[in-house]
Design a protein around this motif. Structure first.
Motif, mmCIF file in Angstrom:
data_model
loop_
_atom_site.group_PDB
_atom_site.id
_atom_site.type_symbol
_atom_site.label_atom_id
_atom_site.label_comp_id
_atom_site.label_asym_id
_atom_site.label_seq_id
_atom_site.Cartn_x
_atom_site.Cartn_y
_atom_site.Cartn_z
ATOM 1 N N PHE A 4 67.059 29.968 -11.044
ATOM 2 C CA PHE A 4 67.023 31.902 -12.178
ATOM 3 C C PHE A 4 68.032 31.691 -12.072
ATOM 4 O O PHE A 4 69.221 32.858 -12.382
ATOM 5 N N SER A 5 68.353 32.535 -10.358
ATOM 6 C CA SER A 5 70.529 32.230 -10.120
ATOM 7 C C SER A 5 71.644 31.988 -10.834
ATOM 8 O O SER A 5 72.645 32.460 -11.061
ATOM 9 N N GLY A 6 70.714 30.689 -10.752
ATOM 10 C CA GLY A 6 71.840 29.697 -11.039
ATOM 11 C C GLY A 6 73.122 29.455 -10.028
ATOM 12 O O GLY A 6 74.047 28.510 -9.703
ATOM 13 N N LYS A 7 72.826 29.164 -9.005
ATOM 14 C CA LYS A 7 73.299 28.737 -8.108
ATOM 15 C C LYS A 7 73.627 27.557 -7.737
ATOM 16 O O LYS A 7 74.693 27.302 -7.398
ATOM 17 N N TYR A 8 73.255 26.662 -8.047
ATOM 18 C CA TYR A 8 73.153 25.021 -8.138
ATOM 19 C C TYR A 8 73.427 24.229 -9.233
ATOM 20 O O TYR A 8 73.434 23.922 -9.970
ATOM 21 N N SER A 9 73.810 25.166 -10.442
ATOM 22 C CA SER A 9 74.151 24.981 -12.025
ATOM 23 C C SER A 9 76.001 24.632 -12.208
ATOM 24 O O SER A 9 76.293 24.763 -10.689
ATOM 25 N N SER A 11 77.262 21.461 -11.946
ATOM 26 C CA SER A 11 77.232 20.953 -10.790
ATOM 27 C C SER A 11 77.745 20.857 -9.411
ATOM 28 O O SER A 11 78.249 20.488 -8.605
ATOM 29 N N ALA A 12 76.741 22.114 -8.710
ATOM 30 C CA ALA A 12 78.030 22.885 -8.187
ATOM 31 C C ALA A 12 76.063 21.665 -6.959
ATOM 32 O O ALA A 12 75.325 21.311 -7.613
ATOM 33 N N SER A 33 74.907 15.893 -0.010
ATOM 34 C CA SER A 33 73.965 16.769 -1.135
ATOM 35 C C SER A 33 74.202 15.735 -2.333
ATOM 36 O O SER A 33 75.298 15.197 -2.309
ATOM 37 N N GLY A 34 73.583 16.471 -3.170
ATOM 38 C CA GLY A 34 73.499 16.338 -4.773
ATOM 39 C C GLY A 34 73.015 17.749 -6.330
ATOM 40 O O GLY A 34 72.974 18.554 -6.034
ATOM 41 N N ASP A 35 73.759 17.264 -7.042
ATOM 42 C CA ASP A 35 73.916 17.878 -8.356
ATOM 43 C C ASP A 35 72.697 17.625 -8.661
ATOM 44 O O ASP A 35 72.105 16.413 -9.713
ATOM 45 N N ARG A 36 72.342 18.800 -8.846
ATOM 46 C CA ARG A 36 70.374 18.780 -9.232
ATOM 47 C C ARG A 36 70.863 19.203 -11.212
ATOM 48 O O ARG A 36 69.857 18.763 -11.572
ATOM 49 N N HIS A 37 71.851 19.274 -11.745
ATOM 50 C CA HIS A 37 72.076 19.023 -13.118
ATOM 51 C C HIS A 37 71.508 20.226 -13.653
ATOM 52 O O HIS A 37 70.881 19.893 -15.061
ATOM 53 N N VAL A 38 71.596 21.390 -13.030
ATOM 54 C CA VAL A 38 70.830 22.856 -13.752
ATOM 55 C C VAL A 38 71.752 23.308 -14.396
ATOM 56 O O VAL A 38 72.511 23.664 -14.463
ATOM 57 N N LEU A 39 70.795 23.430 -16.064
ATOM 58 C CA LEU A 39 71.466 24.483 -16.094
ATOM 59 C C LEU A 39 72.301 25.781 -16.043
ATOM 60 O O LEU A 39 71.144 26.805 -15.123
#
Length: 113
Positions: A4-9, A11-12, A33-39
């Motif tokens: 919800f905070s967008g920490k891994y949005s 391409s982080a 590490s991996g890209d979680r593809h989170v918006l």
């Protein structure tokens, strides 16, 4: 809370947990590490809170869930012993920062929640 905070949005990359890292490195030895593809999860999905826009669409899920998950995550880390409980003179917890942000307050008022 990270979702919800967008920490891994955008391409982080999020570091793998140790057990998963062992499995991933069998196939990809240099992977850590991996890209979680989170918006990204903004307070408003369409429109701006500052404009009196009738087409404003709020992200109700973020408004309802982020603070809860920030508090729960902090309590879990304290229980596991990975983080010491916050002292009065320590840094401000992320939940308090979110609750006191003008964007959060404006979105909650607009949502009527």
């Amino acid at each position: 809370a990270d979702y919800f905070s967008g920490k891994y949005s955008e391409s982080a990359h999020k570091p793998y947990e140790p057990r998963l890292l062992e499995v991933v490195r069998l196939e990809y030895p240099d992977e850590r590490s991996g890209d979680r593809h989170v918006l990204r999860q903004p307070h408003s999905l369409r429109g701006r809170l500052q404009d009196n826009d009738s087409k404003l669409i709020l992200n109700y899920r973020r408004l309802d869930e982020l603070v809860f998950h920030l508090i729960e995550g902090q309590e879990e880390e304290v229980a596991k012993g990975t983080v010491k409980p916050k002292r009065a003179d320590a840094d401000v917890p992320a939940a308090v920062t979110e609750l006191c942000s003008m964007e959060y307050i404006a979105a909650k008022f607009e949502a009527g929640r």
